[in-house]
Motif scaffolding. Structure first.
Motif: not given
Length: 511
Positions: A199-205, A422-430, A460-463
């Protein structure tokens, strides 16, 4: 004639009476207090009733499977586990403790068998000039003996040696369970560290991409400042935001190196071995399906609970050993051999004399030892073993409550991380919909590129936050698998202990 018969009839009675008197003369076993009690089955039906899934890949009683980390579908994680199971220092120490406990089983088991020895010796000496034998006073002598067969055997009438063997077997079973617990803790720690590192490596990207956006925004604000279209405040704010992202990148690199070094230590190798980790790996918990209902019997798959129960049973067996020490010890000694003695002046004929038929000797010596008084040692040992048993039972009870707590916490965390994702997925979609609107406004000339960059950064911040939540979801799955024993299977039919009377067995004195 009648007197002789009467005497013969009295002999068995006299022998029995004498034997009973000898037993009654043994040290008295003091009664102990009420022993510690095992906790009953905890109430967890509602906790286990529903996992939120309708199907499972395996029956509930076989979940999780032994190599549970393979369900994550990560070849890199599988490789880490294989190396750690071969080279980890903690596992090697646990394996050494298990071998030690298994060796003690052989030691205790040997007490149930007769001991056979072969002996030989040669002695030269001088008899005392003031001894009883007037003829041989002051004479020098040489003696020799050969005993090719010497037997010693202790009768285990009271089950002392058998109980000691059972205690050693219980300790070995506990060590085997503790070895499984060490392996479970090791594999769980590796899985958590790998998930966090990935997760840290993905966040670093993502942080690198956010830094690029902030640099573009800073360049645009500096250009507008030079053209007189904006004030310096916009440049300063863009600079601050860029440095925040740079700081985030530095922190992520440091945390990523910490996870790499931790994995290297867990694997039993140096830090260079993990520098190329997290290059191209994706993990997901979507393919892992929990059973629709988890039975309470899954708790018996916890190695720490099995170890605590085995140690309590071993402590009960040692109480048997301590009680049996109050009873008479009956043993048998026998030997067959040759021996001879000659004065020094006839020593040359000793060898011929030793192997002559007249030098043949044998002996049988049954023995009985009665512990009448030993200064309180036996009572002290019994009291110590009773206290050890109470402590082992309470340790089992504490382990059981801890296991129940871990299972309840991990199940709750598993359910809630699913809802949060699930809630964060809806937030990212928005946010992605807002990005699409910003792109449309840019094409229509209603906004400039700065608004588009701001929306891209928000996505990107939500991802970035999503990677944290996905890692927490995976870690929650690892926690649940560890809480349910990680596929460990023992020989216990239930996690409930045997009744106290079966643990202590029968002895004709108070328990």
């Amino acid at each position: 004639m009648m007197r002789q018969n009467t005497r013969k009839q009295r002999l068995p009675f006299a022998f029995s009476a004498g034997f009973m008197l000898m037993i009654s003369a043994c040290a008295w076993i003091p009664p102990g207090g009420k022993p510690a009690e095992f906790l009953k089955k905890p109430a967890m039906e509602r906790t286990f009733s529903d996992t939120g899934h309708d199907a499972s890949v395996a029956p509930a009683e076989h979940w999780p499977r032994e190599r549970w980390w393979r369900d994550f579908g990560s070849p890199e994680l599988d490789s880490l586990m294989a190396t750690a199971l071969k080279d980890n220092i903690g596992l090697k120490v646990a394996a050494a403790r298990l071998r030690h406990a298994q060796a003690l089983i052989r030691v205790e088991g040997a007490r149930l068998l007769p001991f056979l020895d072969a002996q030989a010796g040669l002695e030269a000496g001088r008899l005392s000039g003031n001894g009883f034998n007037v003829v041989l006073r002051g004479e020098n002598y040489v003696s020799a003996f050969i005993t090719p067969l010497s037997l010693r055997y202790q009768f285990d009438f009271w089950g002392k040696n058998r109980a000691a063997l059972e205690a050693a077997m219980g300790e070995a079973a506990a060590e085997k369970a503790e070895q499984a617990e060490v392996m479970l803790q090791l594999t769980s720690a590796i899985a958590r560290s790998y998930i966090k590192g990935l997760a840290l490596r993905q966040q670093l990207d993502l942080a690198h991409n956010m830094a690029e956006l902030r640099r573009d925004l800073l360049d645009m604000n500096e250009t507008r400042l030079r053209l007189g279209l904006d004030s310096a405040d916009q440049v300063k704010q863009a600079t601050i935001e860029l440095e925040r992202v740079n700081k985030r990148e530095a922190v992520l690199r440091d945390q990523l190196n910490i996870q790499r070094n931790l994995l290297a230590r867990l694997m039993g190798s140096g830090p260079d071995s993990t520098q190329n980790l997290f290059t191209d790996s994706v993990m997901s918990a979507e393919s892992i399906r929990l059973p629709a209902k988890l039975p309470l019997e899954l708790l018996r798959h916890r190695p720490d609970l099995a170890s605590a129960l085995h140690r309590a049973e071993a402590a009960a067996q040692r109480i048997k050993v301590a009680k049996a020490s109050f009873f008479p010890t009956v043993d048998l000694t026998a030997f067959v051999g040759v021996n001879a003695l000659r004065l020094t002046k006839g020593a040359s004929s000793l060898a011929n004399l030793l192997f002559s038929g007249s030098s043949f000797s044998y002996g049988i010596a049954p023995g009985l030892r009665l512990p009448l008084f030993e200064g309180g040692r036996l009572r002290g040992e019994l009291s110590a073993q009773r206290a050890e048993y109470d402590g082992a039972v309470e340790l089992y009870n504490d382990t059981l409550l801890h296991a129940v707590e871990e299972v309840a916490d991990s199940l709750s965390r598993w359910r809630e991380t699913h809802s949060i994702l699930e809630a964060h997925g809806r937030l990212l979609s928005a946010q992605q919909e807002n990005l699409g609107l910003a792109e449309q406004r840019l094409r229509n000339g209603l906004d400039d590129r700065r608004a588009l960059l701001a929306q891209q950064h928000a996505v990107l911040d939500q991802e970035y936050a999503l990677k944290i939540l996905e890692a927490e979801r995976l870690v929650a799955m690892v926690d649940l698998m560890e809480a349910l024993g990680g596929g460990y299977v023992n020989d216990l039919q239930t996690f409930e202990p045997e009744p106290e009377r079966k643990l202590f067995g029968w002895l004709p004195w108070p328990t």
